[in-house]
Design a protein around this motif. Structure first.
Motif, PDB file in Angstrom:
ATOM      1  N   ARG A 272       0.838  -1.206   0.000  1.00 51.69           N
ATOM      2  CA  ARG A 272       0.000   0.000   0.000  1.00 51.69           C
ATOM      3  C   ARG A 272       0.874   1.258   0.000  1.00 51.69           C
ATOM      4  N   ILE A 273       1.936   1.231   0.794  1.00 49.28           N
ATOM      5  CA  ILE A 273       2.818   2.404   0.873  1.00 49.28           C
ATOM      6  C   ILE A 273       3.484   2.669  -0.473  1.00 49.28           C
ATOM      7  N   TRP A 274       4.003   1.605  -1.101  1.00 50.76           N
ATOM      8  CA  TRP A 274       4.635   1.777  -2.408  1.00 50.76           C
ATOM      9  C   TRP A 274       3.641   2.302  -3.443  1.00 50.76           C
ATOM     10  N   ALA A 275       2.419   1.773  -3.419  1.00 48.76           N
ATOM     11  CA  ALA A 275       1.424   2.152  -4.430  1.00 48.76           C
ATOM     12  C   ALA A 275       0.981   3.607  -4.301  1.00 48.76           C
ATOM     13  N   ARG A 276       1.091   4.176  -3.095  1.00 46.78           N
ATOM     14  CA  ARG A 276       0.567   5.522  -2.861  1.00 46.78           C
ATOM     15  C   ARG A 276       1.657   6.581  -2.696  1.00 46.78           C
ATOM     16  N   SER A 277       2.917   6.190  -2.777  1.00 51.07           N
ATOM     17  CA  SER A 277       4.018   7.129  -2.602  1.00 51.07           C
ATOM     18  C   SER A 277       4.521   7.643  -3.947  1.00 51.07           C
ATOM     19  N   ILE A 278       5.187   8.786  -3.899  1.00 46.48           N
ATOM     20  CA  ILE A 278       5.836   9.341  -5.085  1.00 46.48           C
ATOM     21  C   ILE A 278       7.262   8.801  -5.116  1.00 46.48           C
TER      22      ILE A 278
ATOM     23  N   ALA B  63      11.698   8.206  -2.085  1.00 47.63           N
ATOM     24  CA  ALA B  63      10.238   8.121  -1.910  1.00 47.63           C
ATOM     25  C   ALA B  63       9.738   9.338  -1.146  1.00 47.63           C
ATOM     26  N   GLU B  64       8.598   9.879  -1.574  1.00 52.24           N
ATOM     27  CA  GLU B  64       7.964  11.012  -0.914  1.00 52.24           C
ATOM     28  C   GLU B  64       6.466  10.765  -0.806  1.00 52.24           C
ATOM     29  N   SER B  65       5.819  11.500   0.097  1.00 51.11           N
ATOM     30  CA  SER B  65       4.374  11.359   0.295  1.00 51.11           C
ATOM     31  C   SER B  65       3.638  12.491  -0.409  1.00 51.11           C
TER      32      SER B  65
END
Length: 655
Positions: free
Chosen positions: A21-27, A105-107
């Motif tokens: 989920r984190i990978w799919a929603r991060s920049i 990676a960024e949010s």
């Protein structure tokens, strides 16, 4: 190397799903893709990784080390680490081919809070692991294609390279999910033990060690305790005490110098740990060991001569000087007990004090005084270690008379108001309390009230008001006082805090000032004609609202202390029912409305709602906004600031 069964606690299906989920929603930004042959004559050593990285080694055997963790690669191995990790690659044979993928990676702003909640569980971008992929040739081809695309130079090529990165991540997590992989990651508890053995003299943050493995501090603590039979803090203290014992036995350094050189905060902390573990002071330990060395040296010249070969056959060395003769081990504890008994016996003989039947000695006052004169460090340490007993809902707790290293959660303002600067503060995040007492806690360490974070500060007193479930674990670290603030009046709580911190006079001064502020506010309300007005407070939104009662932090202040009136419906449905909140729909909201509204929190009120617009208090603009910085806590400094804010706002509206 570690097989799946040993790391199953770290890559559960729930954790894998969270990481995906984190990978799919991060920049994700792909920074660079490299490949090189590393030869044994010129290994890569202590390269500080500028970003998160995937490293894929193939074509030979090698050792890959990230920080304190070593991975053994036989033919193929994929390793991941976070930014700032120290990377070393040493081929076991002639060379090893190594691909390196750098990424960041960024949010996104609109998902920042949601992602932070996931990252609090596991952070895949700093997670450290290594394993042999289920299909290493396919992974090798994926890295090669990523490399070729990246070197193409054009935007479309770089986009293609990024797509290969996502394919790689999907393949890694699919391998984790199916479980048919060989993990290279060592046991986190073993790596942590190695790290502590090496760095025990330095300040230690257990959370930083846990971050090396991408797990929480609590999970690392559980894994370590399960394997080693003791907590992280216990092991760290044991290593430091062992080093201190060595210094006391083998050097003439002062206790202060030994404390500083073995990782203790100061000599007081060393003294307290010695008293806890050895039931004596460091100076007493030094004397006893000096005595035992004298005993071992008695009649040295009468020993039978023998050669080194015979000695080697008879005596074997164990750890730090323990020895076994003919297979029997003489333990440190036995030597220590014998030396202690000898010292007590000699003390009793020279002082003329009888030894009682229980084996304890009661030396006269002059003996104690002469002892303190000989060792001034002991006198200072004993003075610093004086304690008092505090009666709490958890039972009697022995606390330092003058605590120096205080960790507190939630009621930070109470501690600060009494003139104490806390070493560590929890649940007092910057921005929420900054306007009230930012200057007083600017040098305090902001932590979570979790055992592993608190341990790293080595406090001498912990004040807990939130998270009662942590009490037992925290009380093992340092004396811990649980403050049931919800069951106490302001006067009871401040006097209790004054007792805890040995600040009774300061507590009375604070209460007097607070009482004066309350009386002045009530008088101002009377003069402004507000005494008979009703007030509703709560959080209001488009769909439903939460109306607060007298148990809410602001409700205590408004209804109990300032003695303002609640609307009849609030009084009957919420206050009389002893509720903290009452959920109210927009349609039912008018029945709960008073002459004035106090809107809590940082969310905007439902200004576009038709029902909201018809409320008299809204139409007459009688709304006081109270942000979370003031409505969040019940400590006396925040309450005092809240009084000023509400009084000023209400008086302005009354005009």
């Amino acid at each position: 190397m570690q097989e799946k069964a040993e790391v199953s606690q770290m890559v559960t299906p729930e954790i894998i799903d969270t990481m995906a989920r984190i990978w799919a929603r991060s920049i994700i930004t792909l920074i660079d893709v490299r490949v090189q042959n590393i030869v044994s004559q010129y290994p890569l050593e202590h390269y500080k990784m500028p970003s998160s990285m995937f490293i894929y080694a193939c074509g030979g055997e090698a050792q890959i080390q990230l920080n304190e963790t070593a991975f053994g690669i036989e033919r193929f191995g994929l390793v991941h680490g976070g930014k700032g990790s120290l990377l070393s690659i040493s081929p076991t044979g002639e060379s090893v081919r190594t691909f390196m993928v750098f990424y960041k990676a960024e949010s996104p702003l609109f998902l920042k809070r949601y992602l932070q909640q996931l990252l609090d569980q596991v952070n895949p971008f700093v997670q450290q692991y290594g394993y042999t992929p289920s299909n290493p040739i396919l992974v090798l081809d994926l890295f090669q294609q990523m490399m070729n695309a990246w070197n193409g130079g054009k935007a479309m090529n770089q986009l293609q390279a990024k797509s290969f990165l996502y394919q790689l991540i999907h393949g890694v997590y699919r391998d984790f999910e199916e479980g048919e992989v060989r993990y290279l990651q060592p046991d986190p508890s073993l790596s942590t033990k190695v790290y502590l053995d090496k760095h025990y003299r330095e300040p230690i943050m257990f959370k930083e060690i846990a971050d090396m493995f991408g797990i929480s501090g609590g999970q690392l603590t559980r894994l370590f305790k399960k394997k080693e039979g003791m907590s992280l803090q216990e092991y760290l203290i044991q290593r430091r005490i062992e080093a201190a014992c060595h210094g006391l036995k083998n050097t003439e350094a002062t206790i202060k110098e030994i404390a500083a050189g073995t990782g203790f905060v100061d000599e007081k902390n060393l003294f307290r740990m010695f008293k806890k573990y050895y039931k004596m002071t460091p100076s007493d330990y030094r004397k006893i060991n000096a005595l035992s060395m004298q005993v071992d040296g008695i009649d040295n010249d009468s020993h039978i001569h023998y050669n080194e070969r015979e000695l080697a056959n008879l005596v074997k060395s164990h750890r730090d000087g323990e020895s076994s003769m003919f297979g029997q081990v003489r333990s440190k504890e036995m030597l220590f007990a014998a030396a202690m008994s000898l010292m007590l016996l000699l003390t009793a003989c020279t002082s003329g004090t009888p030894v009682n039947n229980r084996g304890t000695v009661n030396p006269p006052a002059e003996t104690q005084q002469s002892k303190q004169t000989e060792v001034p460090e002991t006198k200072a340490s004993e003075a610093a270690s004086q304690t008092r007993t505090i009666s709490t809902v958890k039972g009697d707790v022995e606390v330092p008379s003058n605590p120096q290293r205080v960790v507190v959660d939630y009621l930070v303002g109470d501690v600060v108001a009494l003139g104490v600067t806390p070493l560590g503060v929890a649940r007092a995040t910057r921005g929420e309390t900054e306007a009230v007492y930012s200057n007083q806690i600017k040098d305090s360490v902001n932590i979570k009230m979790e055992p592993e974070d608190v341990m790293s500060l080595e406090p001498d007193l912990i004040i807990l008001a939130w998270g009662e479930e942590n009490y037992d674990d925290l009380s093992k670290i340092a004396p811990t006082i649980y403050v049931p603030y919800g069951d106490m009046t302001t006067e009871e709580r401040i006097r209790f805090m004054g007792d805890i911190l040995n600040k009774p006079e300061e507590a009375e001064a604070v209460l007097n000032a607070y009482a004066s502020k309350i009386e002045e506010a009530k008088l101002a309300f009377t003069n402004a004609g507000l005494s008979d007005k009703t007030v509703t407070l709560g959080e209001f939104s488009d769909k439903s609202s939460s109306v607060a009662g007298a148990k809410h932090a602001v409700g205590v202040l408004i209804y109990n202390e300032l003695q303002m009136k609640a609307p009849p419906k609030v009084q009957s449905d919420i206050i009389a029912a002893d509720k903290y909140w009452g959920e109210v729909s927009m349609e039912a909201l008018p029945a709960y409305m008073g002459d004035y509204l106090i809107a809590l929190g940082d969310t905007e009120v439902p200004a576009d709602q038709a029902i909201w617009k018809l409320l008299p208090a809204v139409q007459q603009n009688r709304i006081v906004m109270v942000g979370s910085s003031l409505s969040w806590s019940t400590d006396i400094m925040t309450s005092s600031a809240l009084i000023d804010h509400i009084v000023n706002q209400l008086l302005a509206l009354a005009k």
